[in-house]
Write an enzyme that holds these catalytic residues in place. Structure first.
Site, PDB file in Angstrom:
ATOM      1  N   GLU A 142      52.546  43.654  46.350  1.00 43.19           N
ATOM      2  CA  GLU A 142      51.574  43.534  45.276  1.00 43.19           C
ATOM      3  C   GLU A 142      51.246  44.864  44.609  1.00 43.19           C
ATOM      4  O   GLU A 142      51.108  45.890  45.282  1.00 43.19           O
ATOM      5  CB  GLU A 142      50.276  42.932  45.817  1.00 43.19           C
ATOM      6  CG  GLU A 142      50.436  41.551  46.417  1.00 43.19           C
ATOM      7  CD  GLU A 142      49.109  40.850  46.584  1.00 43.19           C
ATOM      8  OE1 GLU A 142      48.284  40.908  45.659  1.00 43.19           O
ATOM      9  OE2 GLU A 142      48.916  40.241  47.651  1.00 43.19           O
ATOM     10  N   HIS A 187      51.427  38.058  45.513  1.00 44.83           N
ATOM     11  CA  HIS A 187      50.013  37.876  45.215  1.00 44.83           C
ATOM     12  C   HIS A 187      49.562  36.444  45.482  1.00 44.83           C
ATOM     13  O   HIS A 187      50.050  35.498  44.869  1.00 44.83           O
ATOM     14  CB  HIS A 187      49.762  38.240  43.748  1.00 44.83           C
ATOM     15  CG  HIS A 187      48.316  38.295  43.373  1.00 44.83           C
ATOM     16  ND1 HIS A 187      47.421  39.139  43.995  1.00 44.83           N
ATOM     17  CD2 HIS A 187      47.601  37.620  42.431  1.00 44.83           C
ATOM     18  CE1 HIS A 187      46.230  38.979  43.451  1.00 44.83           C
ATOM     19  NE2 HIS A 187      46.307  38.067  42.509  1.00 44.83           N
ATOM     20  N   SER A 240      41.921  37.426  44.742  1.00 43.59           N
ATOM     21  CA  SER A 240      42.186  38.188  43.529  1.00 43.59           C
ATOM     22  C   SER A 240      40.870  38.623  42.880  1.00 43.59           C
ATOM     23  O   SER A 240      40.045  39.262  43.519  1.00 43.59           O
ATOM     24  CB  SER A 240      43.063  37.365  42.589  1.00 43.59           C
ATOM     25  OG  SER A 240      43.633  38.161  41.571  1.00 43.59           O
TER      26      SER A 240
END
Length: 297
Positions: free
Chosen positions: A238, A268, A144
């Site tokens: 996502e 995610h 991320s």
């Protein structure tokens, strides 16, 4: 088709979808409490360390017998997360890659906006080189926001003329802080954890007065020539899937070796669902294969 376990986990996430706004300090503490309650592999070794003046944690799986180092830059929107929240993640990464994993506790926004976190990551990498670990035995990666931080760190290394690590591993990276990807709208109903609204709120905490299109802040806009081999893993549900797609296109155009893996039905950072979700373990295994293919001897 996603496994039964993955479908079950996704259903639970979708049922809980919707972020209740709370102070960031509360969100940080809650994430750490949940992470501390998760079981870890038996025999896992963890130890606190200071690397280049930055607090960090070593995570070494009992099956690891290598001196190579994977620098794992944790996710959390540049404003949360740390060694505690990513201890289990690092454990499975250590097993899959047969590498010692070092998780820096880099400075977070909004208290410490860009470029504080990048400077910390550069200091950690420099400390390993100073200790005599060759760049070819180091991998930098993250999930991320940590994936974006990993790319930013490599771009800064390139600008400084420093030796590059063996490869770059990014898991569902946040690479565009202008949040321009069409998938923010296209996957708005499919992503159970991330939204455009949330990223529009926390992004400015990180870039502060800087231009969010600055390539060191948003590596999707960077010239990627000279980057080492790159692995990208992202779920097709996502909102940020376009970040990975566009980055991969730019990297390939720049002559960089790229392995873009888009996982059907995954959300995610599904990797956090290991060991309960088979796709999480499989994803770690694929990271291990990629890393061992590119790690220098």
């Amino acid at each position: 088709m996603p496994s039964v376990e993955a479908e079950r986990a996704l259903s639970e996430l979708m049922a809980a979808k919707g972020r209740v706004k709370r102070p960031i300090a509360d969100l940080r503490r809650e994430w750490e409490r949940r992470a501390e309650a998760e079981p870890l592999p038996e025999g896992l070794k963890t130890s606190a360390v200071t690397a280049g003046g930055v607090i960090a944690e070593w995570v070494i799986h009992p099956d690891c017998d290598s001196d190579a180092v994977f620098i794992l830059l944790h996710g959390g929107g540049f404003c949360s997360g740390g060694p505690v929240t990513h201890r289990k993640f690092a454990a499975y990464l250590s097993k899959a890659t047969n590498m010692k994993v070092l998780v820096p506790d880099y400075r977070l926004a909004p208290e410490h906006p860009f470029p504080a976190g990048v400077h910390d990551c550069l200091s950690v990498y420099g400390s390993l080189l100073h200790e005599g670990i060759p760049a070819r035995r180091i991998v930098i990666g993250g999930d991320s926001a940590g994936g974006g931080m990993a790319a930013s760190t490599l771009l800064a290394l390139r600008e400084a003329g420093a030796p590059m690590p063996a490869c770059l591993v990014m898991i569902a990276p946040w690479l565009d802080l202008t949040n321009s990807g069409a998938s923010y709208a296209g996957n708005a109903d499919n992503d159970p954890t991330i939204s455009l609204e949330w990223h529009n709120e926390i992004g400015p905490w990180y870039y502060d007065q800087a231009d969010p299109a600055n390539p060191i802040i948003s590596p999707m806009f960077a010239n990627l020539q000279g980057m080492p081999p790159v692995l990208l893993q992202v779920g097709d549900r996502e909102v940020m899937v376009d970040d990975s797609k566009v980055f991969a296109e730019h990297a390939e155009s720049a002559g960089v070796t790229v392995d873009l893996q888009i996982w059907p039905g995954m959300w995610h950072i599904w990797h956090h669902a290991a060991p309960d979700v088979p796709e999480a373990l499989e994803a770690f295994e694929k990271i291990g294969t990629f890393v061992q293919d590119h790690l220098g001897s």
